[in-house]
Design a protein around this motif. Structure first.
Motif, PDB file in Angstrom:
ATOM      1  N   TYR A   1       0.856  -1.189   0.000  1.00 10.15           N
ATOM      2  CA  TYR A   1       0.000   0.000   0.000  1.00 10.15           C
ATOM      3  C   TYR A   1       0.894   1.242   0.000  1.00 10.15           C
ATOM      4  O   TYR A   1       1.438   1.600   1.050  1.00 10.15           O
ATOM      5  CB  TYR A   1      -0.885   0.039   1.249  1.00 10.15           C
TER       6      TYR A   1
ATOM      7  N   HIS B   1      -3.082   3.966  -0.296  1.00  8.16           N
ATOM      8  CA  HIS B   1      -3.404   4.322   1.088  1.00  8.16           C
ATOM      9  C   HIS B   1      -3.313   5.841   1.210  1.00  8.16           C
ATOM     10  O   HIS B   1      -2.227   6.423   1.089  1.00  8.16           O
ATOM     11  CB  HIS B   1      -2.411   3.649   2.043  1.00  8.16           C
TER      12      HIS B   1
ATOM     13  N   ILE C   1      -5.248  -1.199  10.321  1.00  4.40           N
ATOM     14  CA  ILE C   1      -3.972  -0.600   9.923  1.00  4.40           C
ATOM     15  C   ILE C   1      -3.245  -0.252  11.210  1.00  4.40           C
ATOM     16  O   ILE C   1      -3.679   0.625  11.964  1.00  4.40           O
ATOM     17  CB  ILE C   1      -4.161   0.648   9.034  1.00  4.40           C
TER      18      ILE C   1
ATOM     19  N   ILE D   1      -2.679  -4.735   8.554  1.00  6.49           N
ATOM     20  CA  ILE D   1      -1.766  -4.086   7.615  1.00  6.49           C
ATOM     21  C   ILE D   1      -0.698  -3.361   8.423  1.00  6.49           C
ATOM     22  O   ILE D   1      -1.018  -2.568   9.312  1.00  6.49           O
ATOM     23  CB  ILE D   1      -2.517  -3.088   6.707  1.00  6.49           C
TER      24      ILE D   1
ATOM     25  N   ASN E   1      -2.018  -8.789   6.036  1.00  6.30           N
ATOM     26  CA  ASN E   1      -2.661  -8.495   4.752  1.00  6.30           C
ATOM     27  C   ASN E   1      -1.716  -7.731   3.831  1.00  6.30           C
ATOM     28  O   ASN E   1      -1.765  -7.866   2.606  1.00  6.30           O
ATOM     29  CB  ASN E   1      -3.934  -7.681   5.003  1.00  6.30           C
ATOM     30  N   GLY E   2      -0.852  -6.894   4.408  1.00  4.21           N
ATOM     31  CA  GLY E   2       0.047  -6.095   3.587  1.00  4.21           C
ATOM     32  C   GLY E   2       0.847  -5.127   4.414  1.00  4.21           C
ATOM     33  O   GLY E   2       0.868  -5.197   5.646  1.00  4.21           O
TER      34      GLY E   2
END
Length: 240
Positions: A4, A48, A164, A194, A216-217
């Motif tokens: 992101y 993002h 996040i 994240i 997730n990332g």
């Protein structure tokens, strides 16, 4: 895992802050839409976005810049900063955002997060920003007495799309993410996590991936602008 790229918006420009301090700012691009397109063209599957002014104001401030980004790219984007009521959530999702990120309001009014997650399945994320493991709110200006894990667990069954997790002390400092704390949070809750804050090299991305935690990332900002991380290489590493 997903890369992101972070587009932090202040006064209509694409900037990065050092450890969340609004007076320690570097402007990287005065055309956020062009920056978004560059990330999408380099292979990024998500964007993002953060309305930094909005985080302090408690309401959207950089709406024109966000709308310009949404018009310029077809990849999904998530936005945080100043989103604190259902009307604002509804308006942003109606304008084409894939996901809104609720931060301060997740602490102040968790019932709103649950209501929004139910009303907009898969489109509501919670931003948990921590300093020394404790949640910070109001654009990181105020640290609470709640731990990141306690806050995350409040939304375990709410249908939240993602968390996040940002370690404020690492953000913009190019010192690497808090891999251990991020992985521990991802293992402790079923909500996708994240990683954010301090992701500044390919080694950092590899370290996050190597934890084996269900991340997730990862969000990265300054390192992408400085060239410390090559975007196509990073996308390939995390995807693989």
């Amino acid at each position: 895992m997903i890369l992101y790229p972070a587009i932090d918006l202040k006064d209509g420009a694409c900037v990065r802050l050092y450890k969340g301090e609004m007076d320690q700012v570097t402007v990287f691009n005065d055309d956020p839409a062009a920056q978004a397109k560059a990330f999408a063209d380099a292979g990024c599957e998500w964007l993002h976005l953060v309305d930094l002014n909005g985080a302090f104001a408690g309401a959207p401030v950089n709406a024109a810049a966000v709308e310009g980004i949404l018009a310029a790219v077809s990849v999904p984007a998530q936005l945080g900063g100043g989103i604190r009521d259902m009307a604002t959530i509804d308006a942003w999702l109606g304008k084409g955002l894939a996901r809104v990120i609720l931060g301060t309001v997740a602490v102040r009014n968790p019932a709103l997060v649950k209501e929004a997650a139910k009303a907009f399945p898969g489109q509501v994320a919670v931003g948990i920003d921590a300093r020394g493991g404790m949640v910070a709110v109001e654009g990181w200006a105020e640290t609470t007495d709640m731990t990141a894990l306690d806050l995350a667990r409040q939304f375990e069954d709410a249908g939240v799309a993602a968390i996040i997790y940002t370690d404020i002390d690492r953000d913009g400092a190019m010192q690497g993410p808090n891999v251990e704390a991020t992985a521990a949070l991802a293992r402790a809750v079923s909500i996708p996590v994240i990683a954010s804050g301090g992701v500044s090299s390919m080694a950092d991305l590899q370290a996050l991936k190597d934890t084996g935690a269900p991340l997730n990332g990862a969000i990265s900002g300054r390192a992408l602008y400085d060239g410390a991380i090559n975007v196509p290489d990073a996308v390939a590493l995390l995807r693989g």
